[in-house]
Design an enzyme around this catalytic site. Structure first.
Site: not given
Ligand SMILES: *Cc1c(COP(=O)(O)O)cnc(C)c1O
Length: 404
Positions: A93, A115, A382
């Site tokens: 993010k 938000e 992610s």
């Molecule tokens: C917020 C988050 C997501 C989901 O958000 P996307 O916009 O779909 O990427 C996925 N993995 C992690 C670790 C997150 O913090």
């Protein structure tokens, strides 16, 4: 696809999806943002500063990693991870937040709003606001404030003001409405940082562009480290920003299959899931046309997932378009399988993944045995799972405060 992929169109449409469904009061703010984004996105000085911050503040490039133990155990394809979990703040993010705050500064804004549901986007926003010395206000449903106390504390440590929203269901969509209201009232000095590839145009395109560094790095790294590009690229899809970030640079590599994984919760034939692409209907949410989880009256439904970050009733419009173009496919993984993949990743690779990422890992683990060992699956890891300790412990009936 012989022609190069070029979306959205100049009005922010991905086919019939995307666009800007906003009140008249926001039209000026959105137009100003569009002009700012167009002015700076290819500006060499902007790009230089963005690259500098990614390197020195975030710690990029993040490595690609061969999950050798897990791959051997499953038999079949090699599974590789793109290590977004190693970024500062623990997920992808922050890439987007850096890009947006640099834009905010150039547009002369002094105040940042956001938000957040689970709090991860709030933390990333508070982080960059501290780094750039801007005032930061984060709207969060009061129910989420209660459930995510440690993220609320993180934001406060970073100097942000967290405003609990008491209206409606006291969760993400109510926080979103409050943030929009704030933006309308304070548009002169305020920049609204949206955390995923949703929102009115130009947000889906802009967030994608700030996340595409993930895929661009992979395109360089995979031939060097693995000897070739992957056969499959797999990512979890909540709003869809980590998936768009790794998919986008691969769209014009037709031999690379793109697979998004939605949260199946307790099963997509129950009401407890968040699989908007697989089970939603076309509707308008957060200022864009997309697939939305809604009831027969068009009311946005409550969604469920073991991972708070995938618990979102819509999805970025570009994913719906990629599905329609048959350039990407979208699978579903339920809570139980995500949790199993979470534990396997911990034990076999020494990496505690975010529960969101565990959905992508679980699908990779299903697919790998069906492929041969010269094939490669690249999973976007992610984020890291430190934030999910309590959730996992609860599912395993372990009381973290009493057991050692
Ligand atoms: C917020 C988050 C997501 C989901 O958000 P996307 O916009 O779909 O990427 C996925 N993995 C992690 C670790 C997150 O913090």
């Amino acid at each position: 696809m012989a022609d190069k992929y070029q979306y959205p169109d100049e009005r922010g449409h991905f086919g019939q999806y995307g666009g800007k469904f906003i009140s008249e009061t926001l039209a000026h703010a959105i137009e100003e943002l569009r002009q700012g984004f167009n002015k700076y996105k290819d500006d060499p000085e902007f790009q230089r500063e963005y690259a500098y911050e990614l390197k020195h503040f975030v710690g990029r490039p993040s490595p690609v990693y061969y999950a050798k133990n897990w791959s051997k155990k499953l038999g079949g394809a090699q599974i590789w991870f793109k290590r977004e979990d190693l970024n500062h703040t623990g997920a992808h993010k922050v890439n987007n937040c850096i890009g947006q705050i640099l834009l905010a500064k150039r547009m002369g804004k002094t105040r940042i709003i956001a938000e957040t549901g689970a709090g991860q986007h709030g933390v990333a926003t508070a982080t960059v606001a501290a780094r750039y010395g801007l005032e930061c206000v984060v709207y969060m449903g009061s129910e989420d404030v209660r459930r995510q106390a440690s993220n609320v504390y993180r934001m406060r440590l970073l100097g942000a003001k967290v405003v609990p929203v008491e209206s409606g269901s006291k969760t993400l969509k109510d926080a979103l409405n409050e943030a929009m209201r704030d933006w309308v009232a304070n548009v002169d000095d305020t920049f609204y940082i949206i955390g995923t590839v949703a929102g009115p145009a130009p947000y889906p395109e802009m967030v994608r562009d700030f996340q595409k560094i993930i895929g661009l790095e992979c395109i360089e790294q995979m031939p060097q480290e693995a000897g070739k590009q992957p056969d499959y690229v797999i990512a979890c899809v909540g709003g869809g920003s980590n998936a768009m970030g790794i998919f986008y640079p691969y769209i014009d590599y037709p031999e690379v299959k793109l697979v998004g994984v939605e949260a199946g919760g307790q099963g997509i034939d129950t009401p407890y899931h968040a699989a908007s692409i697989n089970r939603g209907q076309v509707g308008v949410l957060h200022g864009n046309r997309t697939m939305v989880m809604q009831d027969e009256d068009g009311q946005v439904m409550h969604t469920h997932s073991i991972s708070a970050g995938l618990d979102y009733p819509g999805v970025g419009p570009e994913h719906v378009w990629l599905k329609e173009l048959q350039r990407a496919e979208y699978q579903v993984i339920n809570d139980d399988k995500a949790l199993q993949a979470f534990h396997d990743c911990c034990r076999l690779e020494g990496i505690i993944p975010a529960l969101e990422s565990a959905h992508a890992l679980a699908y990779a683990a299903e697919l790998a045995p069906q492929l041969s060992n010269n094939q490669i699956i690249l999973v976007n890891l992610s984020g890291r799972g430190d934030k999910d300790m309590h959730t996992v412990a609860e599912y395993s009936h372990i009381d973290l405060d009493s057991e050692v």
